[in-house]
Scaffold this active site. Structure first.
Site, PDB file in Angstrom:
ATOM      1  N   LYS A 271       9.287  -2.219   2.474  1.00  0.00           N
ATOM      2  CA  LYS A 271       8.971  -3.235   1.456  1.00  0.00           C
ATOM      3  C   LYS A 271       9.186  -2.679   0.052  1.00  0.00           C
ATOM      4  O   LYS A 271       9.848  -3.288  -0.780  1.00  0.00           O
ATOM      5  CB  LYS A 271       7.502  -3.702   1.571  1.00  0.00           C
TER       6      LYS A 271
ATOM      7  N   ARG B 238      -2.114  -9.709   2.285  1.00  0.00           N
ATOM      8  CA  ARG B 238      -2.214  -8.924   3.515  1.00  0.00           C
ATOM      9  C   ARG B 238      -3.249  -9.472   4.469  1.00  0.00           C
ATOM     10  O   ARG B 238      -3.476  -8.885   5.520  1.00  0.00           O
ATOM     11  CB  ARG B 238      -2.635  -7.524   3.133  1.00  0.00           C
TER      12      ARG B 238
ATOM     13  N   ARG C 169       8.179  10.397   4.036  1.00  0.00           N
ATOM     14  CA  ARG C 169       8.213   9.769   2.702  1.00  0.00           C
ATOM     15  C   ARG C 169       7.674  10.720   1.624  1.00  0.00           C
ATOM     16  O   ARG C 169       6.706  11.439   1.814  1.00  0.00           O
ATOM     17  CB  ARG C 169       7.361   8.505   2.675  1.00  0.00           C
TER      18      ARG C 169
ATOM     19  N   ARG D 130       1.961  11.013  -0.115  1.00  0.00           N
ATOM     20  CA  ARG D 130       0.775  10.174  -0.275  1.00  0.00           C
ATOM     21  C   ARG D 130      -0.353  10.647   0.642  1.00  0.00           C
ATOM     22  O   ARG D 130      -0.106  11.044   1.777  1.00  0.00           O
ATOM     23  CB  ARG D 130       1.124   8.718   0.074  1.00  0.00           C
TER      24      ARG D 130
ATOM     25  N   ARG E  65      -3.675   2.340   9.699  1.00  0.00           N
ATOM     26  CA  ARG E  65      -2.977   1.358   8.854  1.00  0.00           C
ATOM     27  C   ARG E  65      -2.182   0.375   9.708  1.00  0.00           C
ATOM     28  O   ARG E  65      -2.139  -0.814   9.415  1.00  0.00           O
ATOM     29  CB  ARG E  65      -2.049   2.076   7.852  1.00  0.00           C
TER      30      ARG E  65
HETATM   31  P1  AP5 Z   1       8.760   2.181   1.944  1.00  0.00           P
HETATM   32  O1  AP5 Z   1       9.752   1.314   1.250  1.00  0.00           O
HETATM   33  O2  AP5 Z   1       7.935   3.082   1.113  1.00  0.00           O
HETATM   34  O3  AP5 Z   1       7.853   1.286   2.926  1.00  0.00           O
HETATM   35  P2  AP5 Z   1       6.712   0.257   2.615  1.00  0.00           P
HETATM   36  O4  AP5 Z   1       6.945  -0.921   3.498  1.00  0.00           O
HETATM   37  O5  AP5 Z   1       6.583   0.017   1.161  1.00  0.00           O
HETATM   38  O6  AP5 Z   1       5.493   1.073   3.212  1.00  0.00           O
HETATM   39  P3  AP5 Z   1       4.069   1.420   2.600  1.00  0.00           P
HETATM   40  O7  AP5 Z   1       3.540   2.574   3.405  1.00  0.00           O
HETATM   41  O8  AP5 Z   1       4.113   1.558   1.135  1.00  0.00           O
HETATM   42  O9  AP5 Z   1       3.291   0.178   3.007  1.00  0.00           O
HETATM   43  P4  AP5 Z   1       1.811   0.026   3.029  1.00  0.00           P
HETATM   44  O10 AP5 Z   1       1.830  -1.430   3.165  1.00  0.00           O
HETATM   45  O11 AP5 Z   1       1.066   0.762   4.061  1.00  0.00           O
HETATM   46  O12 AP5 Z   1       1.297   0.742   1.694  1.00  0.00           O
HETATM   47  P5  AP5 Z   1       0.800   0.173   0.316  1.00  0.00           P
HETATM   48  O13 AP5 Z   1       1.120   1.142  -0.730  1.00  0.00           O
HETATM   49  O14 AP5 Z   1       1.234  -1.230   0.158  1.00  0.00           O
HETATM   50  O15 AP5 Z   1       9.560   3.020   3.043  1.00  0.00           O
HETATM   51  C1  AP5 Z   1       8.880   4.000   3.840  1.00  0.00           C
HETATM   52  C2  AP5 Z   1       9.766   5.238   3.994  1.00  0.00           C
HETATM   53  O16 AP5 Z   1      10.920   4.895   4.751  1.00  0.00           O
HETATM   54  C3  AP5 Z   1      10.294   5.796   2.661  1.00  0.00           C
HETATM   55  O17 AP5 Z   1      10.318   7.192   2.761  1.00  0.00           O
HETATM   56  C4  AP5 Z   1      11.715   5.211   2.544  1.00  0.00           C
HETATM   57  O18 AP5 Z   1      12.566   6.081   1.820  1.00  0.00           O
HETATM   58  C5  AP5 Z   1      12.121   5.108   4.010  1.00  0.00           C
HETATM   59  N1  AP5 Z   1      12.984   3.971   4.271  1.00  0.00           N
HETATM   60  C6  AP5 Z   1      12.958   2.722   3.716  1.00  0.00           C
HETATM   61  N2  AP5 Z   1      13.905   1.937   4.252  1.00  0.00           N
HETATM   62  C7  AP5 Z   1      14.533   2.682   5.204  1.00  0.00           C
HETATM   63  C8  AP5 Z   1      15.607   2.423   6.110  1.00  0.00           C
HETATM   64  N3  AP5 Z   1      16.211   1.244   6.144  1.00  0.00           N
HETATM   65  N4  AP5 Z   1      15.985   3.423   6.940  1.00  0.00           N
HETATM   66  C9  AP5 Z   1      15.392   4.648   6.904  1.00  0.00           C
HETATM   67  N5  AP5 Z   1      14.368   4.960   6.057  1.00  0.00           N
HETATM   68  C10 AP5 Z   1      13.954   3.975   5.218  1.00  0.00           C
HETATM   69  O19 AP5 Z   1      -0.771   0.153   0.551  1.00  0.00           O
HETATM   70  C11 AP5 Z   1      -1.508   1.353   0.652  1.00  0.00           C
HETATM   71  C12 AP5 Z   1      -2.978   1.045   0.851  1.00  0.00           C
HETATM   72  O20 AP5 Z   1      -3.475   0.302  -0.288  1.00  0.00           O
HETATM   73  C13 AP5 Z   1      -3.312   0.161   2.055  1.00  0.00           C
HETATM   74  O21 AP5 Z   1      -3.462   0.905   3.244  1.00  0.00           O
HETATM   75  C14 AP5 Z   1      -4.627  -0.479   1.595  1.00  0.00           C
HETATM   76  O22 AP5 Z   1      -5.706   0.403   1.727  1.00  0.00           O
HETATM   77  C15 AP5 Z   1      -4.381  -0.708   0.109  1.00  0.00           C
HETATM   78  N6  AP5 Z   1      -3.787  -2.028  -0.182  1.00  0.00           N
HETATM   79  C16 AP5 Z   1      -2.593  -2.282  -0.782  1.00  0.00           C
HETATM   80  N7  AP5 Z   1      -2.374  -3.596  -0.884  1.00  0.00           N
HETATM   81  C17 AP5 Z   1      -3.450  -4.189  -0.328  1.00  0.00           C
HETATM   82  C18 AP5 Z   1      -3.813  -5.551  -0.110  1.00  0.00           C
HETATM   83  N8  AP5 Z   1      -3.010  -6.569  -0.478  1.00  0.00           N
HETATM   84  N9  AP5 Z   1      -5.000  -5.801   0.488  1.00  0.00           N
HETATM   85  C19 AP5 Z   1      -5.825  -4.818   0.860  1.00  0.00           C
HETATM   86  N10 AP5 Z   1      -5.548  -3.508   0.691  1.00  0.00           N
HETATM   87  C20 AP5 Z   1      -4.364  -3.200   0.109  1.00  0.00           C
HETATM   88 MG    MG Z   2       5.123   0.458  -0.277  1.00  0.00          MG
END
Ligand code: AP5
Ligand code: MG
Length: 220
Positions: free
Chosen positions: A13, A88, A127, A160, A171
């Site tokens: 994402k 979410r 990552r 992270r 997660r």
């Molecule tokens: P990346 O693009 O970073 O993936 P992502 O989908 O953004 O994954 P996240 O881990 O950031 O999602 P998340 O939803 O758990 O975390 P968030 O920060 O939102 O890609 C991942 C890796 O793969 C990278 O290394 C990239 O280079 C690689 N990659 C990408 N595309 C690829 C491909 N095609 N092929 C190969 N490799 C690839 O949330 C973190 C925490 O915050 C949550 O756990 C929660 O506690 C809190 N939080 C955030 N938002 C909310 C919400 N709305 N409600 C409640 N809690 C929330």
């Molecule tokens: Mg992300």
């Protein structure tokens, strides 16, 4: 254009939202990034959120809804925005509907990415993030030009806190239990657009741009 990226942790994402944000010249609004910035700044909200984030749980709805409500009112959202990691839960999606109605806006597309769990774990464990500008990398799939250093701003890369295998499983559980129901939620609203989650980053980027260009043509 007002868009949502929906998908499990590690689906890509953030990677795709960041690329699309540059192409469309609209902001990427990542609740995860905003929360991590608050944690670093040591604000009361950040201190509270950290407890949930470190354990891999979702932060309470009212906290993230408040963040997004404030962010969507900023002038840079006037021409559109990309929500990355929000909503979410169904409660967050309902709250988003209410705030968008108040602003006279609506979501055009929910770009939904799915990737199998094993690949998600590989992506997450490799990552790395820039500590200054937040750009994401992968040690194997998207490495920086110089190891440990951000291509864009030259700052150091870090892993992270929640990218450990144990936290990652929690997660994923949270995702399947609370977030995956949004696939049906948005499918029923006829705005869900499945996007391939696997393949090269550039190929996925091209698929997304094709879908969006097609929709612009259809609407013109
Ligand atoms: P990346 O693009 O970073 O993936 P992502 O989908 O953004 O994954 P996240 O881990 O950031 O999602 P998340 O939803 O758990 O975390 P968030 O920060 O939102 O890609 C991942 C890796 O793969 C990278 O290394 C990239 O280079 C690689 N990659 C990408 N595309 C690829 C491909 N095609 N092929 C190969 N490799 C690839 O949330 C973190 C925490 O915050 C949550 O756990 C929660 O506690 C809190 N939080 C955030 N938002 C909310 C919400 N709305 N409600 C409640 N809690 C929330
Ligand atoms: Mg992300």
């Amino acid at each position: 254009m007002n868009l949502i990226f929906l998908g499990p942790p590690g689906a890509g994402k953030g990677t795709q939202a960041s690329l699309l944000s540059k192409t469309l010249n609209i902001p990427q609004i990542s609740t995860g990034d905003i929360l991590r910035n608050s944690v670093r700044a040591g604000t009361p909200m950040g201190t509270r959120a950290k407890l949930f984030m470190d354990s891999g749980s979702l932060v309470p709805d009212e906290v993230v809804v408040g963040i997004v409500e404030e962010r969507l009112q900023a002038a840079d959202c006037n021409n559109g925005f990309i929500l990355d990691g929000f909503p979410r839960t169904v409660a967050q999606a309902d709250a988003l509907d209410v705030m968008l109605a108040r602003l006279g806006r609506q979501i055009e597309f929910v770009l939904s990415m799915t990737v199998d769990d094993e690949k998600l774990l590989t992506r997450i464990s490799g990552r790395r993030m820039c500590e200054k500008c937040g750009k994401g990398y992968h040690l194997v799939f998207d490495p920086p030009k110089e190891a440990g250093i951000c291509d864009l701003c030259g700052a150091k890369l870090y892993q992270r806190d929640d990218d450990k295998v144990e936290t990652m499983r929690k997660r994923l559980d949270e995702y399947y239990e609370k977030t995956a129901p949004l696939i049906d939620y948005y499918s029923q609203k006829m705005i869900l657009q499945p996007i391939p989650g696997t393949g090269a980053i550039e190929d996925i980027q091209n698929s997304i741009e094709k879908v969006l260009k097609g929709s612009l043509r259809d609407n013109s």
